[in-house]
Motif scaffolding. Sequence first.
Motif, PDB file in Angstrom:
ATOM      1  N   ILE A 123      14.853  58.637  55.347  1.00 27.13           N
ATOM      2  CA  ILE A 123      14.944  59.786  54.432  1.00 27.13           C
ATOM      3  C   ILE A 123      14.210  60.997  55.015  1.00 27.13           C
ATOM      4  O   ILE A 123      14.716  62.117  54.965  1.00 27.13           O
ATOM      5  N   GLU A 124      13.044  60.750  55.604  1.00 26.73           N
ATOM      6  CA  GLU A 124      12.295  61.841  56.268  1.00 26.73           C
ATOM      7  C   GLU A 124      13.164  62.545  57.297  1.00 26.73           C
ATOM      8  O   GLU A 124      13.224  63.775  57.367  1.00 26.73           O
ATOM      9  N   LYS A 125      13.815  61.717  58.124  1.00 27.13           N
ATOM     10  CA  LYS A 125      14.640  62.274  59.200  1.00 27.13           C
ATOM     11  C   LYS A 125      15.851  63.011  58.635  1.00 27.13           C
ATOM     12  O   LYS A 125      16.203  64.108  59.109  1.00 27.13           O
ATOM     13  N   MET A 126      16.493  62.436  57.650  1.00 28.70           N
ATOM     14  CA  MET A 126      17.670  63.069  57.042  1.00 28.70           C
ATOM     15  C   MET A 126      17.282  64.408  56.409  1.00 28.70           C
ATOM     16  O   MET A 126      18.033  65.381  56.484  1.00 28.70           O
ATOM     17  N   ALA A 127      16.112  64.450  55.797  1.00 26.22           N
ATOM     18  CA  ALA A 127      15.640  65.687  55.167  1.00 26.22           C
ATOM     19  C   ALA A 127      15.452  66.768  56.233  1.00 26.22           C
ATOM     20  O   ALA A 127      15.850  67.917  56.056  1.00 26.22           O
ATOM     21  N   GLU A 128      14.875  66.357  57.349  1.00 27.54           N
ATOM     22  CA  GLU A 128      14.636  67.297  58.454  1.00 27.54           C
ATOM     23  C   GLU A 128      15.960  67.846  59.008  1.00 27.54           C
ATOM     24  O   GLU A 128      16.121  69.060  59.164  1.00 27.54           O
ATOM     25  N   ILE A 129      16.912  66.937  59.261  1.00 26.85           N
ATOM     26  CA  ILE A 129      18.196  67.353  59.834  1.00 26.85           C
ATOM     27  C   ILE A 129      18.957  68.287  58.907  1.00 26.85           C
ATOM     28  O   ILE A 129      19.641  69.204  59.342  1.00 26.85           O
ATOM     29  N   ARG A 130      18.875  68.003  57.611  1.00 29.16           N
ATOM     30  CA  ARG A 130      19.720  68.717  56.643  1.00 29.16           C
ATOM     31  C   ARG A 130      18.992  69.852  55.930  1.00 29.16           C
ATOM     32  O   ARG A 130      19.536  70.450  55.004  1.00 29.16           O
ATOM     33  N   ASN A 131      17.746  70.118  56.353  1.00 36.80           N
ATOM     34  CA  ASN A 131      16.974  71.179  55.711  1.00 36.80           C
ATOM     35  C   ASN A 131      16.849  71.012  54.214  1.00 36.80           C
ATOM     36  O   ASN A 131      17.056  71.940  53.437  1.00 36.80           O
ATOM     37  N   MET A 132      16.564  69.790  53.825  1.00 36.96           N
ATOM     38  CA  MET A 132      16.362  69.506  52.408  1.00 36.96           C
ATOM     39  C   MET A 132      14.970  68.914  52.273  1.00 36.96           C
ATOM     40  O   MET A 132      14.370  68.490  53.255  1.00 36.96           O
ATOM     41  N   SER A 133      14.464  68.851  51.037  1.00 40.48           N
ATOM     42  CA  SER A 133      13.188  68.169  50.856  1.00 40.48           C
ATOM     43  C   SER A 133      13.460  66.665  50.792  1.00 40.48           C
ATOM     44  O   SER A 133      14.570  66.233  50.466  1.00 40.48           O
ATOM     45  N   GLU A 134      12.430  65.878  51.088  1.00 40.90           N
ATOM     46  CA  GLU A 134      12.591  64.421  51.019  1.00 40.90           C
ATOM     47  C   GLU A 134      12.927  63.989  49.599  1.00 40.90           C
ATOM     48  O   GLU A 134      13.687  63.049  49.369  1.00 40.90           O
ATOM     49  N   GLU A 135      12.324  64.688  48.655  1.00 42.56           N
ATOM     50  CA  GLU A 135      12.570  64.395  47.246  1.00 42.56           C
ATOM     51  C   GLU A 135      14.057  64.594  46.900  1.00 42.56           C
ATOM     52  O   GLU A 135      14.676  63.736  46.268  1.00 42.56           O
ATOM     53  N   GLU A 136      14.592  65.720  47.358  1.00 36.41           N
ATOM     54  CA  GLU A 136      16.007  66.030  47.073  1.00 36.41           C
ATOM     55  C   GLU A 136      16.926  64.964  47.650  1.00 36.41           C
ATOM     56  O   GLU A 136      17.802  64.450  46.964  1.00 36.41           O
ATOM     57  N   ILE A 137      16.718  64.661  48.932  1.00 38.44           N
ATOM     58  CA  ILE A 137      17.625  63.710  49.573  1.00 38.44           C
ATOM     59  C   ILE A 137      17.413  62.313  48.980  1.00 38.44           C
ATOM     60  O   ILE A 137      18.361  61.570  48.751  1.00 38.44           O
ATOM     61  N   GLY A 138      16.159  61.986  48.684  1.00 36.46           N
ATOM     62  CA  GLY A 138      15.841  60.683  48.070  1.00 36.46           C
ATOM     63  C   GLY A 138      16.559  60.501  46.741  1.00 36.46           C
ATOM     64  O   GLY A 138      17.150  59.450  46.477  1.00 36.46           O
ATOM     65  N   ASN A 139      16.515  61.533  45.903  1.00 38.87           N
ATOM     66  CA  ASN A 139      17.191  61.450  44.602  1.00 38.87           C
ATOM     67  C   ASN A 139      18.704  61.409  44.762  1.00 38.87           C
ATOM     68  O   ASN A 139      19.396  60.683  44.048  1.00 38.87           O
ATOM     69  N   GLN A 140      19.192  62.200  45.713  1.00 44.26           N
ATOM     70  CA  GLN A 140      20.641  62.274  45.928  1.00 44.26           C
ATOM     71  C   GLN A 140      21.216  60.913  46.343  1.00 44.26           C
ATOM     72  O   GLN A 140      22.217  60.465  45.792  1.00 44.26           O
ATOM     73  N   VAL A 141      20.559  60.242  47.303  1.00 41.72           N
ATOM     74  CA  VAL A 141      21.127  58.969  47.778  1.00 41.72           C
ATOM     75  C   VAL A 141      21.076  57.888  46.708  1.00 41.72           C
ATOM     76  O   VAL A 141      21.945  57.013  46.658  1.00 41.72           O
ATOM     77  N   ILE A 142      20.087  57.979  45.824  1.00 37.04           N
ATOM     78  CA  ILE A 142      20.037  56.988  44.741  1.00 37.04           C
ATOM     79  C   ILE A 142      21.186  57.240  43.763  1.00 37.04           C
ATOM     80  O   ILE A 142      21.880  56.308  43.349  1.00 37.04           O
ATOM     81  N   SER A 143      21.424  58.505  43.449  1.00 33.87           N
ATOM     82  CA  SER A 143      22.528  58.763  42.530  1.00 33.87           C
ATOM     83  C   SER A 143      23.865  58.398  43.183  1.00 33.87           C
ATOM     84  O   SER A 143      24.770  57.885  42.527  1.00 33.87           O
ATOM     85  N   ASN A 144      23.981  58.587  44.501  1.00 32.37           N
ATOM     86  CA  ASN A 144      25.225  58.208  45.199  1.00 32.37           C
ATOM     87  C   ASN A 144      25.484  56.699  45.151  1.00 32.37           C
ATOM     88  O   ASN A 144      26.592  56.264  44.864  1.00 32.37           O
ATOM     89  N   VAL A 145      24.457  55.933  45.441  1.00 37.63           N
ATOM     90  CA  VAL A 145      24.683  54.471  45.497  1.00 37.63           C
ATOM     91  C   VAL A 145      24.963  53.930  44.093  1.00 37.63           C
ATOM     92  O   VAL A 145      25.797  53.039  43.907  1.00 37.63           O
ATOM     93  N   ARG A 146      24.315  54.519  43.106  1.00 35.85           N
ATOM     94  CA  ARG A 146      24.591  54.085  41.723  1.00 35.85           C
ATOM     95  C   ARG A 146      26.027  54.384  41.327  1.00 35.85           C
ATOM     96  O   ARG A 146      26.667  53.607  40.636  1.00 35.85           O
ATOM     97  N   LYS A 147      26.501  55.536  41.763  1.00 35.73           N
ATOM     98  CA  LYS A 147      27.873  55.926  41.428  1.00 35.73           C
ATOM     99  C   LYS A 147      28.874  54.984  42.106  1.00 35.73           C
ATOM    100  O   LYS A 147      29.792  54.473  41.472  1.00 35.73           O
ATOM    101  N   LEU A 148      28.653  54.736  43.404  1.00 38.24           N
ATOM    102  CA  LEU A 148      29.578  53.872  44.131  1.00 38.24           C
ATOM    103  C   LEU A 148      29.613  52.452  43.543  1.00 38.24           C
ATOM    104  O   LEU A 148      30.673  51.868  43.374  1.00 38.24           O
ATOM    105  N   LEU A 149      28.425  51.916  43.251  1.00 42.44           N
ATOM    106  CA  LEU A 149      28.345  50.528  42.796  1.00 42.44           C
ATOM    107  C   LEU A 149      28.491  50.405  41.275  1.00 42.44           C
ATOM    108  O   LEU A 149      28.448  49.314  40.722  1.00 42.44           O
ATOM    109  N   LYS A 150      28.598  51.529  40.611  1.00 42.42           N
ATOM    110  CA  LYS A 150      28.716  51.566  39.129  1.00 42.42           C
ATOM    111  C   LYS A 150      27.546  50.817  38.475  1.00 42.42           C
ATOM    112  O   LYS A 150      27.726  49.900  37.685  1.00 42.42           O
ATOM    113  N   ILE A 151      26.338  51.235  38.859  1.00 39.24           N
ATOM    114  CA  ILE A 151      25.131  50.618  38.282  1.00 39.24           C
ATOM    115  C   ILE A 151      24.495  51.623  37.327  1.00 39.24           C
ATOM    116  O   ILE A 151      24.163  52.737  37.736  1.00 39.24           O
TER     117      ILE A 151
END
Length: 254
Positions: free
Chosen positions: A226-254
């Motif tokens: 997540i640290e690395k992804m935040a750096e590459i994408r110019n996002m905060s770790e918090e933003e990317i961290g929250n985003q990937v959790i919402s993505n996986v929940r959506k895909l898996l319907k959890i």
Amino acid sequence: MYIFDSHAHYDDCSFDEDREKLIEELKNNNVIGVLNCGSSLEGAVSSVDLSETYDFFYAAVGIHPEHADEVNDNTIYKIRELAKSPKVKAIGEIGLDYYWDQNPPKEVQKETFIKQMKLAKELNLPVVIHDRDAHKDTLDIMKMFPEVIGVVHCFSGSVEFARECLSLGYYIGFTGVVTFKNAKKILDVAKVVPDDKILVETDCPYMAPTPFRGERNRSDYIKHIIEKMAEIRNMSEEEIGNQVISNVRKLLKI
Ligand SMILES: [Zn+2]
């Protein structure tokens, strides 16, 4: 930061000695979800067991291409039965692996992959796709099932291939490879995937991120991805961290 590991193998024998203790530690280290992916029928059974034992574990059931020659109608029947567990959220990992010479022949791999894509369609479950050195054939089979979506895990293709997968509605799974010193192609991909299509994963026990490269991987190490992804994408770790959790929940319907 909370962590949801979208691809793990805690049924692997490298966790036999301390599995219970380690999973307890993950829970204390803000890991709120793990999708344990079966590779074989035995692994699928273990994945379901883990998901029934630990409330934050979910299971994917399927046969990895390296075991493609072990699949017959009875195997598919058993996977279908396992998928009835409410904690089973995907069919996987399935796909094609042309890297290893000792793997089953391509035609056998394709046939097994197609059978399991059919099952995913029938059960209305997403798929976890393993693709190694087989981008074109993998994509062709994904295109045969436009109703099915999922994740291309441990993504290793080009930006162009990523765009093709995205256009079919698939998510892209990023592992510790993004933290490796020699990473180049995957960083190009990591820059262009839309926010709502990124997933992060360990593929543990393999693929540990830097600074743990070469060691046994575990879900709390995802913070380095997540640290690395935040750096590459110019996002905060918090933003990317929250985003990937919402993505996986959506895909898996959890
Ligand atoms: Zn895997």
